[in-house]
Scaffold this active site. Structure first.
Site, PDB file in Angstrom:
ATOM      1  N   ASP A   7       0.852  -1.188   0.000  1.00 40.11           N
ATOM      2  CA  ASP A   7       0.000   0.000   0.000  1.00 40.11           C
ATOM      3  C   ASP A   7       0.889   1.239   0.000  1.00 40.11           C
ATOM      4  OD1 ASP A   7      -2.878   1.037   0.338  1.00 40.11           O
ATOM      5  OD2 ASP A   7      -1.780   2.146   1.867  1.00 40.11           O
ATOM      6  N   GLU A   9       0.784   5.735   0.514  1.00 41.30           N
ATOM      7  CA  GLU A   9       0.079   6.986   0.799  1.00 41.30           C
ATOM      8  C   GLU A   9       0.755   8.070  -0.032  1.00 41.30           C
ATOM      9  OE1 GLU A   9      -2.647   7.047   2.391  1.00 41.30           O
ATOM     10  OE2 GLU A   9      -2.530   5.029   3.227  1.00 41.30           O
ATOM     11  N   HIS A 153      -5.377   6.825   7.624  1.00 39.52           N
ATOM     12  CA  HIS A 153      -4.780   5.952   6.621  1.00 39.52           C
ATOM     13  C   HIS A 153      -3.268   5.912   6.824  1.00 39.52           C
ATOM     14  CE1 HIS A 153      -8.173   5.375   3.663  1.00 39.52           C
ATOM     15  NE2 HIS A 153      -8.669   6.287   4.478  1.00 39.52           N
ATOM     16  N   ASP A 158      -2.632  -0.189   6.501  1.00 38.06           N
ATOM     17  CA  ASP A 158      -3.563  -0.650   5.472  1.00 38.06           C
ATOM     18  C   ASP A 158      -3.080  -1.959   4.851  1.00 38.06           C
ATOM     19  OD1 ASP A 158      -5.045   1.546   6.045  1.00 38.06           O
ATOM     20  OD2 ASP A 158      -4.820   2.531   4.102  1.00 38.06           O
TER      21      ASP A 158
END
Length: 231
Positions: A7, A9, A153, A158
């Site tokens: 994942d 960001e 998040h 995640d």
């Protein structure tokens, strides 16, 4: 089989607008089992965070100011994912950003598909649960994955949730018996399970369940153009 749950960001929703990655989080699976190996880096994006991104991640430029840039960690990141299958929720988003970051460094590193395969769990979820919400939060709720601690998040957080979601979604995919032999400790545990289940009763599928199963097999066969076992 080696898989990496991944994942990212970012500073915003679109790499086409020059947004950058601010965090990468990865979890390694071998034959569907977490190995304990992870890879996580915060990155200095060299640009402002869009308000929405800052709100959902809680990250600030002050916090990211002394973090490495993507070019500083690219080699170790690519070594971590090399030869694996990347398991990503909404892979188009993350792969787009990763390819953008690699592209900024020139042609030497190529694109992500040069280093690893990609499995998109969003596409998988849409096939399993058509017409339903298939965000990571929605899948956590549907599959009983506890995400109450997810207030913001975070790439590694995640990735941890996606690991549980992915394993739950694919829990029926246990292979065809061609895997390497289990270690002795696992073999002992298996023998105990077999001993316990040897006297267990057999629960047969109902005619309705068999009909649903047959319909599903036929859809897979029609889509792939190949024949499948029906019983």
């Amino acid at each position: 089989m080696r898989q990496i749950i991944l994942d990212t960001e970012t500073t915003g929703l679109s790499w086409e607008k020059g947004n950058r990655i601010v965090e990468i989080g990865c979890i390694e699976l071998i034959n569907r089992r977490p190995t304990g190996r992870t890879y996580q880096k915060y990155l200095n994006p060299g640009r402002d965070m869009e308000p929405g991104a800052a709100e959902v991640t809680g990250l600030t430029l002050d916090f990211l100011a002394d973090k490495p840039r993507f070019e500083d960690v690219v080699q170790e990141f690519l070594e971590f994912i090399a030869g694996s299958e990347l398991v990503i929720h909404n892979a188009e988003f993350d792969v787009g950003f990763l390819n953008y970051e690699l592209g900024l460094l020139g042609p030497a590193f190529g694109r992500i598909d040069r280093h690893a395969g990609v499995l998109d769990t969003l596409k998988m979820a849409r096939e399993l649960y058509p017409g339903q919400r298939n965000s990571l939060d929605a899948l956590c709720k549907r599959l009983g994955v506890d995400n109450k601690h997810r207030q913001l998040h975070g790439a590694l957080l995640d990735a941890e949730l996606l690991t549980d979601v992915y394993l739950a979604m694919t829990s029926g995919q246990t292979g065809f018996g061609f895997e390497e032999a289990l270690p002795s400790a696992d073999m002992a545990a298996t023998e105990v399970v077999l001993a316990v289940t040897a006297s267990a009763f057999i629960l047969h599928a109902t005619p309705h369940e068999l009909e649903i199963h047959q319909s599903r097999i036929q859809k897979i066969a029609d889509k792939s153009g190949k024949e499948f076992w029906s019983n």
